[in-house]
Structure formats: C-alpha cells, structure tokens
Design a protein around this motif. Sequence first.
Motif, PDB file in Angstrom:
ATOM      1  N   ASP A  63       0.978  -1.322   0.010  1.00  0.00           N
ATOM      2  CA  ASP A  63      -0.026  -0.064   0.076  1.00  0.00           C
ATOM      3  C   ASP A  63       0.764   1.188  -0.006  1.00  0.00           C
ATOM      4  O   ASP A  63       0.730   2.137  -0.953  1.00  0.00           O
ATOM      5  N   HIS A  64       1.858   1.226   0.931  1.00  0.00           N
ATOM      6  CA  HIS A  64       2.678   2.571   0.917  1.00  0.00           C
ATOM      7  C   HIS A  64       3.442   3.134  -0.158  1.00  0.00           C
ATOM      8  O   HIS A  64       3.200   4.250  -0.741  1.00  0.00           O
ATOM      9  N   ASN A  65       3.858   2.086  -1.211  1.00  0.00           N
ATOM     10  CA  ASN A  65       4.662   2.502  -2.295  1.00  0.00           C
ATOM     11  C   ASN A  65       4.048   2.314  -3.732  1.00  0.00           C
ATOM     12  O   ASN A  65       4.516   2.728  -4.654  1.00  0.00           O
ATOM     13  N   GLY A 107      -5.460  -2.646  -1.415  1.00  0.00           N
ATOM     14  CA  GLY A 107      -5.691  -1.226  -0.900  1.00  0.00           C
ATOM     15  C   GLY A 107      -4.940  -1.047   0.379  1.00  0.00           C
ATOM     16  O   GLY A 107      -3.891  -1.753   0.718  1.00  0.00           O
ATOM     17  N   ILE A 108      -5.331   0.022   1.184  1.00  0.00           N
ATOM     18  CA  ILE A 108      -4.685   0.553   2.219  1.00  0.00           C
ATOM     19  C   ILE A 108      -4.713  -0.832   3.317  1.00  0.00           C
ATOM     20  O   ILE A 108      -6.174  -1.171   3.291  1.00  0.00           O
ATOM     21  N   VAL A 109      -3.859  -1.362   3.998  1.00  0.00           N
ATOM     22  CA  VAL A 109      -4.197  -2.506   4.548  1.00  0.00           C
ATOM     23  C   VAL A 109      -5.229  -2.412   5.844  1.00  0.00           C
ATOM     24  O   VAL A 109      -6.170  -3.407   6.045  1.00  0.00           O
ATOM     25  N   HIS A 110      -5.406  -1.111   6.284  1.00  0.00           N
ATOM     26  CA  HIS A 110      -6.300  -0.774   7.244  1.00  0.00           C
ATOM     27  C   HIS A 110      -7.814  -0.842   6.858  1.00  0.00           C
ATOM     28  O   HIS A 110      -8.793  -0.687   7.481  1.00  0.00           O
ATOM     29  N   VAL A 111      -7.806  -0.512   5.578  1.00  0.00           N
ATOM     30  CA  VAL A 111      -9.079  -0.252   4.958  1.00  0.00           C
ATOM     31  C   VAL A 111      -9.395  -1.899   4.247  1.00  0.00           C
ATOM     32  O   VAL A 111     -10.562  -2.370   4.463  1.00  0.00           O
ATOM     33  N   GLY A 128       2.571  -4.003  11.363  1.00  0.00           N
ATOM     34  CA  GLY A 128       3.774  -3.126  11.385  1.00  0.00           C
ATOM     35  C   GLY A 128       3.316  -1.931  11.201  1.00  0.00           C
ATOM     36  O   GLY A 128       4.115  -1.316  10.155  1.00  0.00           O
ATOM     37  N   ASP A 129       2.460  -1.226  11.554  1.00  0.00           N
ATOM     38  CA  ASP A 129       1.730  -0.073  11.264  1.00  0.00           C
ATOM     39  C   ASP A 129       1.069   0.641  12.456  1.00  0.00           C
ATOM     40  O   ASP A 129       0.264   0.059  12.853  1.00  0.00           O
ATOM     41  N   SER A 130       1.509   2.008  12.781  1.00  0.00           N
ATOM     42  CA  SER A 130       0.889   2.416  14.032  1.00  0.00           C
ATOM     43  C   SER A 130      -0.618   2.620  13.944  1.00  0.00           C
ATOM     44  O   SER A 130      -1.170   2.891  14.909  1.00  0.00           O
ATOM     45  N   HIS A 131      -1.101   2.769  12.656  1.00  0.00           N
ATOM     46  CA  HIS A 131      -2.300   2.817  12.723  1.00  0.00           C
ATOM     47  C   HIS A 131      -3.285   1.619  12.392  1.00  0.00           C
ATOM     48  O   HIS A 131      -4.510   1.699  12.359  1.00  0.00           O
ATOM     49  N   THR A 132      -2.822   0.655  13.010  1.00  0.00           N
ATOM     50  CA  THR A 132      -3.684  -0.445  13.092  1.00  0.00           C
ATOM     51  C   THR A 132      -4.655  -0.284  14.514  1.00  0.00           C
ATOM     52  O   THR A 132      -5.562  -1.216  14.271  1.00  0.00           O
ATOM     53  N   GLY A 346      -7.934  11.148   0.925  1.00  0.00           N
ATOM     54  CA  GLY A 346      -7.653   9.738   1.202  1.00  0.00           C
ATOM     55  C   GLY A 346      -6.932   9.186   2.340  1.00  0.00           C
ATOM     56  O   GLY A 346      -7.128   9.887   3.449  1.00  0.00           O
ATOM     57  N   SER A 347      -6.250   8.069   2.269  1.00  0.00           N
ATOM     58  CA  SER A 347      -5.350   7.593   3.515  1.00  0.00           C
ATOM     59  C   SER A 347      -6.409   6.706   4.471  1.00  0.00           C
ATOM     60  O   SER A 347      -7.689   6.656   4.322  1.00  0.00           O
ATOM     61  N   CYS A 348      -5.869   6.016   5.393  1.00  0.00           N
ATOM     62  CA  CYS A 348      -6.328   4.931   6.087  1.00  0.00           C
ATOM     63  C   CYS A 348      -7.397   5.773   7.072  1.00  0.00           C
ATOM     64  O   CYS A 348      -8.271   5.045   7.799  1.00  0.00           O
ATOM     65  N   THR A 349      -7.354   6.854   7.381  1.00  0.00           N
ATOM     66  CA  THR A 349      -8.224   7.593   8.353  1.00  0.00           C
ATOM     67  C   THR A 349      -9.806   8.003   7.388  1.00  0.00           C
ATOM     68  O   THR A 349     -10.677   7.812   7.998  1.00  0.00           O
ATOM     69  N   GLY A 408      -4.259   3.150  -2.509  1.00  0.00           N
ATOM     70  CA  GLY A 408      -3.171   3.112  -1.733  1.00  0.00           C
ATOM     71  C   GLY A 408      -2.778   4.422  -0.957  1.00  0.00           C
ATOM     72  O   GLY A 408      -3.555   5.010  -0.628  1.00  0.00           O
ATOM     73  N   CYS A 409      -1.820   4.249  -0.024  1.00  0.00           N
ATOM     74  CA  CYS A 409      -1.393   5.316   0.780  1.00  0.00           C
ATOM     75  C   CYS A 409      -1.371   6.721   0.272  1.00  0.00           C
ATOM     76  O   CYS A 409      -1.407   7.864   0.886  1.00  0.00           O
ATOM     77  N   SER A 410      -0.502   7.047  -0.943  1.00  0.00           N
ATOM     78  CA  SER A 410      -0.432   8.040  -1.685  1.00  0.00           C
ATOM     79  C   SER A 410       0.131   9.116  -1.030  1.00  0.00           C
ATOM     80  O   SER A 410       1.095   8.754  -0.120  1.00  0.00           O
ATOM     81  N   MET A 411      -0.497  10.328  -1.108  1.00  0.00           N
ATOM     82  CA  MET A 411      -0.010  11.543  -0.351  1.00  0.00           C
ATOM     83  C   MET A 411      -0.103  11.715   1.149  1.00  0.00           C
ATOM     84  O   MET A 411       0.149  12.434   1.696  1.00  0.00           O
ATOM     85  N   CYS A 412      -0.446  10.530   1.747  1.00  0.00           N
ATOM     86  CA  CYS A 412      -0.648  10.356   3.125  1.00  0.00           C
ATOM     87  C   CYS A 412       0.823  10.657   3.794  1.00  0.00           C
ATOM     88  O   CYS A 412       1.195  11.335   4.654  1.00  0.00           O
ATOM     89  N   LEU A 413       1.760   9.812   3.138  1.00  0.00           N
ATOM     90  CA  LEU A 413       3.068   9.940   3.556  1.00  0.00           C
ATOM     91  C   LEU A 413       4.018  10.311   2.229  1.00  0.00           C
ATOM     92  O   LEU A 413       5.347  10.081   2.508  1.00  0.00           O
ATOM     93  N   ALA A 414       3.601  10.067   0.986  1.00  0.00           N
ATOM     94  CA  ALA A 414       4.476  10.377  -0.053  1.00  0.00           C
ATOM     95  C   ALA A 414       5.532   9.408  -0.117  1.00  0.00           C
ATOM     96  O   ALA A 414       6.581  10.001  -0.486  1.00  0.00           O
ATOM     97  N   SER A 430      -5.600  12.946   5.834  1.00  0.00           N
ATOM     98  CA  SER A 430      -5.054  11.831   6.534  1.00  0.00           C
ATOM     99  C   SER A 430      -4.743  12.363   7.805  1.00  0.00           C
ATOM    100  O   SER A 430      -5.686  12.979   8.571  1.00  0.00           O
ATOM    101  N   ASN A 431      -3.734  11.817   8.671  1.00  0.00           N
ATOM    102  CA  ASN A 431      -3.600  11.970   9.884  1.00  0.00           C
ATOM    103  C   ASN A 431      -2.627  12.391  10.625  1.00  0.00           C
ATOM    104  O   ASN A 431      -2.408  12.608  11.886  1.00  0.00           O
ATOM    105  N   ARG A 432      -1.445  12.764   9.877  1.00  0.00           N
ATOM    106  CA  ARG A 432      -0.321  13.417  10.508  1.00  0.00           C
ATOM    107  C   ARG A 432       0.160  14.694   9.666  1.00  0.00           C
ATOM    108  O   ARG A 432       0.112  14.657   8.511  1.00  0.00           O
ATOM    109  N   GLY A 436       7.553  17.760   6.744  1.00  0.00           N
ATOM    110  CA  GLY A 436       7.807  16.854   5.789  1.00  0.00           C
ATOM    111  C   GLY A 436       7.045  15.372   5.612  1.00  0.00           C
ATOM    112  O   GLY A 436       7.433  14.702   4.554  1.00  0.00           O
ATOM    113  N   ARG A 437       5.841  15.490   6.125  1.00  0.00           N
ATOM    114  CA  ARG A 437       5.219  14.165   6.110  1.00  0.00           C
ATOM    115  C   ARG A 437       4.600  13.998   4.648  1.00  0.00           C
ATOM    116  O   ARG A 437       4.706  12.886   4.166  1.00  0.00           O
ATOM    117  N   GLN A 438       4.260  15.125   3.993  1.00  0.00           N
ATOM    118  CA  GLN A 438       3.573  14.916   2.812  1.00  0.00           C
ATOM    119  C   GLN A 438       4.717  15.172   1.679  1.00  0.00           C
ATOM    120  O   GLN A 438       4.059  15.348   0.670  1.00  0.00           O
TER     121      GLN A 438
END
Lengths: 468, 215
Positions: A63-65, A107-111, A128-132, A346-349, A408-414, A430-432, A436-438
């Motif tokens: 999802d991230h990449n 898709g995004i693992v949390h979705v 292995g992801d804090s938004h679990t 977008g994003s898992c949020t 995908g995660c897309s511009m949530c963390l770029a 997104s959530n953060r 530099g996050r995005q």
Amino acid sequence: MAARTLYDKLWDAHVVRTDEDGTALLYIDRHLVHEVTSPQAFEGLRLAGRRPWRIDSILATPDHNVPTVDRSLGIEDPISRIQVETLGRNCSEFGITEFDMSDPRQGIVHVVGPEEGATLPGMTVVCGDSHTSTHGAFGALAFGIGTSEVEHVLATQCLIQKKSKNMLVSVDGSVGNGVTAKDIVLAIIGEIGTAGGTGYAIEFGGQAIRELSMEGRMTVCNMTIEAGARAGMVAVDDKTIDYLHGLPYAPSAGQWQQALASWRDLRSDGEAVFDRVLHIDAASIQPQVSWGTSPEMVVAVGSRVPDPQQEADPVRREGMLAALKYMGLKANMPVSEIRPDKVFIGSCTNSRIEDLRAAAAVAKGRKVAEGIKLAMVVPGSGLVKRQAEREGLDRIFIDAGFDWREPGCSMCLAMNADRLEPGERCASTSNRNFEGRQGQGGRTHLVSPAMAAAAAIAGHFVDVRDFD
Amino acid sequence: MDAFTQMTGIVAPLDRANVDTDAIIPKQFLKSIKRTGFGPNLFDAWRYLDQGEPGMDNSKRPLNTEFVLNQARYRDASILLARKNFGCGSSREHAPWALLDYGFRAIIAPSFADIFFNNCFKNGVLPIVLSEDEVDRLFADVAAQDGYRLQVDLIGQRIITPSAAEFAFEVDPFRKHCLVNGLDDIGLTLQYVDDIRAYEARRRQEAPWLFSEPA
Ligand code: SF4
C-alpha cells in the motif's frame, strides 16, 4: 468475576502465560502485513531457519509505495519497486495470502482488513503500522508493532506485552450537522494532547460514538495513536454485526450464531473501573482544521490561528513558534484565510465509501477553485473504488476537477510519486501533519473529507456548514 | 543484538519536544529492505540543506551547520538528550535502526512514545526516562561544558555525570534482563511452545471461526 472493561476482556482472552512481573505472552489472531515494515522481518525469519507459525492468520497487501496512476506501467521508482516485489516474493515463498497490485481487493491494509471481514470482534490484530488501532472499531484489541515484533509474531504467533491502563473517552450527546468522526477525534486530540493517551488503551464510548457508522468509528480509532495510545476500541453493537455479515472472512453460516453469542459480551461491564475517564460534550465540537505540525495543534474552522505569546509554558511556546514558521502562518489570522495549494482526500483515516460520499456531496455540481494546483481523491481500496464508481461518485469528482486515482497510501506519507513540493500547502484528510510528512517542506492541514472538498471548491478553508 | 551493560559517551542535546519518527528518519529512506545503513540519513531534513533521497552520496551534501549533530563538539555523540514524547508517530523500527547506525546507544528524555520505546529495546538502544527537572539540568550542563560526557550504568540503573552526580532511572526488569544479556525475544518465547500450542487448541474449540479460511 470482578467487573471488567472491554480492554480487560480482550486482554484476558489472549494471555498464553504471564510472568511474575506482569509481562505476558499474548496470542495474536490476525497479522496484517505490508511492504515497508516486513522485509527485514522475513529476512530475520529466514536467517534463523524459521517458518511462519500460522499462515492462515496473515493477510498481506502492498500500500505505501504503490502508484495511484495507471498500474499497467508498474512502479517507476526502482527502490519502491524492489520493496513491493520483495513482499510478493516473501508471500509466495511462505504461502501467505497477498492481495497484490493487480488484485481488485488491494488497498490500504487498514481499509482492506475490515472490508474483508478479516478483522473480527474479540480478535487481537497487529500490523507493522501504528494505525493498526483502526481495527479496534470492531471491539478488537488492535495495535501497531515494530519490525522485530512482526518477526516475533511470524515466528511464534505471540507478542511479549505488558498490560496498559484503561482510559474511557466518552463523547456525550450528539454532534451537530456537518460534524464528522474526523472532527470528533481531532477535537479529542486537541483536548488531551499527543501524549495524553500514552500508556493507556482507550475505549471510545458515549452517544456520539454509538451514533457513528463503522466507517466513522474506524476514523476515530485510527487516530488513537495520534493521542499517544497504541490501541483504541469501541464496544460491539448491532452496527458492528451488520457490517460484518456476509464478508469473505466473517464466520460461516454454521459458526455465525456461536460467534454472535461471544461477540455480544464485548463491551465494558457497567461497574468496570477505568484509570482515567474523559467526558467530551459532542454538541461543542466544531469542524476542525489543524494549523501546526502536530495533530494536537487544531482549532475550530471559525476561529483564528493561535498566538504563541498567549502561551505560558516556554517549551510549548517555542513549539508553537517553530510550527507557525514551518507552516508559513501568522498568529491570529483567521483560519478561513488559509489557502491550500493541493487537496488530498484519502488515507486509512478517511478513504472509505462514506468518506467519499461526504466529499462528493460537497463537490457535486461545483468546480475546484482556480488557485488549487491539484485536488486528488484516492480510494482506500479497489473495492471502495468500485463501489464509488457504481454510485457515480467518480463522475462527480472528475466533473468538478478532482483527480480520481488508484488505491493506496499515496500523499498521506508520499512514499510513492504523490507528494507536496517544498512550501506547498495541503488540505488533507490524513492523520499526520508532521514536518515533511507529505513531502519535504510540505505543509499539511488535517481536516474531514467534507471540509477538504469544501476547501478545494472555495480555494480556502470554509466551514462546511455554511457552504451552500 | 549487542548486550548493553554500561557505556560512557558524549551527549548531544536535541532541544525539541514531540520529535516524531518522520523527523528521525524520513519516509523516503524506508524503502530499504535492510536493517542497516540508515545512520547518514538520521534527522535528514534537519541535518542537510538539500532534499535527501536514497542512494545519494551523503558526504557531498550541504550541511545545515545550525543543526546540533553538525556541530563539532557533538560529532562523536553516543547519547541523545531530548524533550518529552520523543519518537511519536509511526511504528517504523527504522527510527531506532537509524539512531543505532549513527552511533547512539542511549536516549534520555522526560517521556517517550510507546511503540518507539519498545522498538529501542529490541535493538539494543536504551531509552531512559528522567524527570523534566533532571532533563532541564542536563540540558544546562551539556550547554555549559564542551565534551560533556555521561556514564550510563544499566546494571545499577543510574546515570553518572562528570561531577559524579547520580540520577537513578527505572527500567522494566524483563527488558533489562534481555538488554544486559543481549537476548533475542523469539528464542525466549519459543521456550513456551507447549503453552502456545495448548492455548491455541483451547481457542480453536471456543472460537473456531478464528481458524477457518475465507469462504
Ligand atoms: S494511509 Fe497513511 S497512515 Fe495509513 S497506513 Fe498508509 S501511510 Fe500509514
């Protein structure tokens, strides 16, 4: 038995053994895996000559990449490509189910986990992801882990854990029109701060939480980690059960009644004692916009950017000054004068069907403002994307001038090609909003999907409730 | 994992609260499939003036001379002094990997984010919680004295300053045991294989739907 909280019940049901000092071995029912935090874990497993303990407990998806444009071209960035390919290789080597980039369920693992029914009430869910923490919306104990722990779960199906304290956040009464789950959780973080939940497992309760859909509850639980708590959860009710009925990984017809009987108990007993209780008046929550570089730096859309000179605590004051400088904002300016360059929905949020419906309702029949360089909608999964297309939401977005992308995660963390350029400002669901996050030098304002869409149309932040 | 009993090292002061894991190691470096090599990109966005990407020759990049780790007096630091809620944000273990790869073995702060705190122990990095007052005092002492070094004694659970002042710290006994002996968690857990199997058998009876494949 003494009265127990939901967290106590989930914990007790998963303890394999406990040491004298309280360190427990906790059994893990569901292990979700993505490409960024797993390669070193699989490598460690191989080096030690070990195999995964229970492959049927694992579900993987990149999802991230992944690119959010035409997938047929593959991944242009060679380092991203290697990481995604490594996940594929690891999954096929060990026989793990993977929804790869070409799978309509990717898709995004949390979705993906919840929409497959792979997240069930009463489970322990790790990734292995804090938004679990998202998965706690189903009355599950769900939390993010590091890569060493990913390897530990792969090898032993267990984790070494100490029990957290119990916190109840009760959102009492109902929220007003136009106020969403995202606003609720941003308001909670604004109230308790990014370390307010450290050391706790948070149960979200109260009428406003019960009135949320499952999507909304996931949004709230998703951001628990932004309040410092690893796990957030909501008690099971009819909505939970209705959501799960008939999903691929949900209990079969033969086991459904037995599962239901056990799920009905997944709520805190009336007499249960929490270490900390926080009450929030739902009616007082306004649509939120973050102004700084930490999710606790939020204000109501109708207010002004805070003034560091009014802050007594010197460390906080310094933090506020640094945030304003980074964000390119002036103290006391009205939030409605902040003009984003880009808009990211977008994003898992906030990338589930309900989020896209809320954004589309605002975008319908309107046009993205001239000053907005890019407004993009990135569905959380292939299934969300298809559902949205069935409902015609894609047309609404495209007609309004939004980009309609692959999941995908897309511009949530770029980590893929979608990012902010230095100095660019983004209204993001997104959530953060960390520096530099995005994208390096990028400036993030966290908002709900409806607020993001409204900002795209107006060209500046507006109160979606006044939007006509 | 390397055992950790005690160490002495130069202290670098990072005077910011809520340092998040995106700041510790920005996401573009998470694409690596290795555990090592993250040190040159630790705090990348603060440390360099240009935009860092994987594969760059970091020795040729322009340094932000104002950033603390670029100051000569802190160049060989192996202890990081920080403010509250250090390591908040994502679960990426790349954060402690980057700190370790750079040369940090201990981090002192008034509080840490949970997942980061946990990840440190798994990698032989010791996170030490001291009170706000003690941390304030250390910040003042580090600023006042070039080459300021602290001794960290994990066995005795104390920090010793150059003037022989001592600060005691708490550490979870199990984590201490693992760190002092350089023990691998997986090996420890696998001693309990029978308990895990017994639990699993019972769970399979009680909640069979957790063990069935999708329809
Ligand atoms: S959408 Fe963002 S927060 Fe969620 S898993 Fe992806 S990168 Fe992490």
